[in-house]
Design a protein around this motif. Sequence first.
Motif, mmCIF file in Angstrom:
data_model
loop_
_atom_site.group_PDB
_atom_site.id
_atom_site.type_symbol
_atom_site.label_atom_id
_atom_site.label_comp_id
_atom_site.label_asym_id
_atom_site.label_seq_id
_atom_site.Cartn_x
_atom_site.Cartn_y
_atom_site.Cartn_z
ATOM 1 N N ASN A 1 43.684 33.144 48.953
ATOM 2 C CA ASN A 1 44.335 33.801 47.817
ATOM 3 C C ASN A 1 43.800 35.206 47.615
ATOM 4 O O ASN A 1 44.557 36.135 47.340
ATOM 5 C CB ASN A 1 44.176 32.964 46.545
ATOM 6 N N TYR B 1 45.343 38.030 49.581
ATOM 7 C CA TYR B 1 46.540 38.696 49.047
ATOM 8 C C TYR B 1 46.138 39.887 48.174
ATOM 9 O O TYR B 1 46.758 40.961 48.242
ATOM 10 C CB TYR B 1 47.401 37.709 48.247
ATOM 11 N N SER C 1 45.002 42.661 50.427
ATOM 12 C CA SER C 1 46.112 43.258 51.178
ATOM 13 C C SER C 1 46.895 44.253 50.340
ATOM 14 O O SER C 1 47.586 45.118 50.887
ATOM 15 C CB SER C 1 47.052 42.160 51.687
ATOM 16 N N ARG C 2 46.837 44.127 49.034
ATOM 17 C CA ARG C 2 47.594 45.012 48.154
ATOM 18 C C ARG C 2 46.809 46.220 47.660
ATOM 19 O O ARG C 2 47.370 47.123 47.040
ATOM 20 C CB ARG C 2 48.129 44.211 46.942
ATOM 21 N N ARG D 1 48.007 35.868 56.823
ATOM 22 C CA ARG D 1 48.833 37.077 56.719
ATOM 23 C C ARG D 1 50.252 36.782 56.254
ATOM 24 O O ARG D 1 50.912 37.641 55.668
ATOM 25 C CB ARG D 1 48.887 37.792 58.068
ATOM 26 N N GLU E 1 51.123 35.022 53.879
ATOM 27 C CA GLU E 1 51.116 34.934 52.408
ATOM 28 C C GLU E 1 51.841 33.702 51.895
ATOM 29 O O GLU E 1 52.103 33.582 50.698
ATOM 30 C CB GLU E 1 51.739 36.194 51.776
ATOM 31 N N ILE F 1 49.761 31.131 49.327
ATOM 32 C CA ILE F 1 49.059 31.571 48.112
ATOM 33 C C ILE F 1 49.706 30.975 46.861
ATOM 34 O O ILE F 1 50.877 30.578 46.871
ATOM 35 C CB ILE F 1 49.021 33.111 47.991
ATOM 36 N N ARG G 1 50.107 35.892 43.187
ATOM 37 C CA ARG G 1 51.087 36.941 43.445
ATOM 38 C C ARG G 1 51.460 37.666 42.149
ATOM 39 O O ARG G 1 51.522 38.896 42.108
ATOM 40 C CB ARG G 1 52.336 36.329 44.090
#
Lengths: 255, 255
Positions: A53, A56, A59-60, A116, A118, A121, A126
């Motif tokens: 989790n 994510y 990654s952002r 990757r 996603e 999650i 998110r």
Amino acid sequence: MTYARYQTLENADQLEAALREVGAERYHILHPFHRLLHTGRLTRGQVQAWALNRYYYQSRIPMKDAALMSRCADRELRREWLVRILDHDGFGEQEGGIARWLRLCQGLGLDPDYVRSEEGILPATRFAVDAYVRFVREQTLLEAVASSLTELFAPKIHEERIPGLLQNYDFVSEEMVAYFRRRLDQAPRDAGFALAYVREHADTAEKRFAVVKALIFKCDVLWAQLDALHHAYVLGGGIPKGAFVPADLPAQEAA
Amino acid sequence: MTYARYQTLENADQLEAALREVGAERYHILHPFHRLLHTGRLTRGQVQAWALNRYYYQSRIPMKDAALMSRCADRELRREWLVRILDHDGFGEQEGGIARWLRLCQGLGLDPDYVRSEEGILPATRFAVDAYVRFVREQTLLEAVASSLTELFAPKIHEERIPGLLQNYDFVSEEMVAYFRRRLDQAPRDAGFALAYVREHADTAEKRFAVVKALIFKCDVLWAQLDALHHAYVLGGGIPKGAFVPADLPAQEAA
């Protein structure tokens, strides 16, 4: 009003004191999930769920930083901020923090393609992370900078986490904590810059209040991610359909 | 891929069957918090927390519907969709659903000004609800319409909730469930229109897949809100700082 005391901050020193108070009260080092993580009381599957989790979120971060730069006409600020993207995405021979986080996931036994994708999650992850990216995209530049100030408190959590993971889990190796070791140097430099920036640019009580609220918002973003993990993977609140199910989870706990 | 079976839907009937399957698996009538709510196993303070947080969702529905209309060049669709705003905001002598929800909150003993201030809601509520409004603002019009399709399943939950609240809680009166009684008529009409719309306009497998994913997204939005309530107010996961603390909560459960 809950935050009334932050509405009348008179100068940069009072602002900084308020920011440190917010961190002392709300930074996610205080969250029960981190207490469990750092003291060896999670299963491998629960640690996997955390890393998956949190990927994510990682990654952002460069998208968030690019959003900030996209709104910034000040070349000096952009040049400073670019360091963050370089740190996370890497460049040339530098692999960057996201690649290190993926190696942590892989070391924990997760398939990097699955991470990757996603797919596994929690929806709450998110929603919280996307709220952060949008905050930086839509609020004032000052608030966008201020929302990064949780990094003021990050070294302490990493100092606790590195030995906490290495000593308590036989499935965690030195290579897997590389991400956190790098952040020990990176976070203070970034936080120092951002703190100086808000001290200088928050030149009215209204702006100082906005800065404090931005940090509270960001603390909420981090806290909500741990709440969701704690609920689904520790307290037995049920794993939402489609989300990652650890192999070591008792079958009856899956929703 | 988790949803692979929804990628090859061949026609409107298969689409509708898929949508009903998603509802049967993911609609929040299945959530443990609703089971507790509808069977009288919550305290007044826990019911207050639910109504307070759900108010934030209600308050954003007309904004979501206006976002949809703002992107819609089809006057007939706008004329149809306007009914939803009228239902929620009211018009002229009609008070509308949000006012009815506020009366529910007030009947439960909450100060309406506090409810409207949005101060006490869980950050996770805000993140999930805001994600819904943005989804409608940013995805295709077809997906925006599709995300409303949880209303297909709403009558069942209201039929369970009305007697569940009235019979199990002595602090719930007939007047307080007025919101749900009205939705018994409104939701099927709206859902029928939206279902016919997606059946007609999702004319490729790709679009049908997008419609199904939009409904899954919306189910996640609803589910995440209950997860957050369940975690903070039932399972003892801790109430995030600044969020509503029920008067009947044992002191040690507050974070």
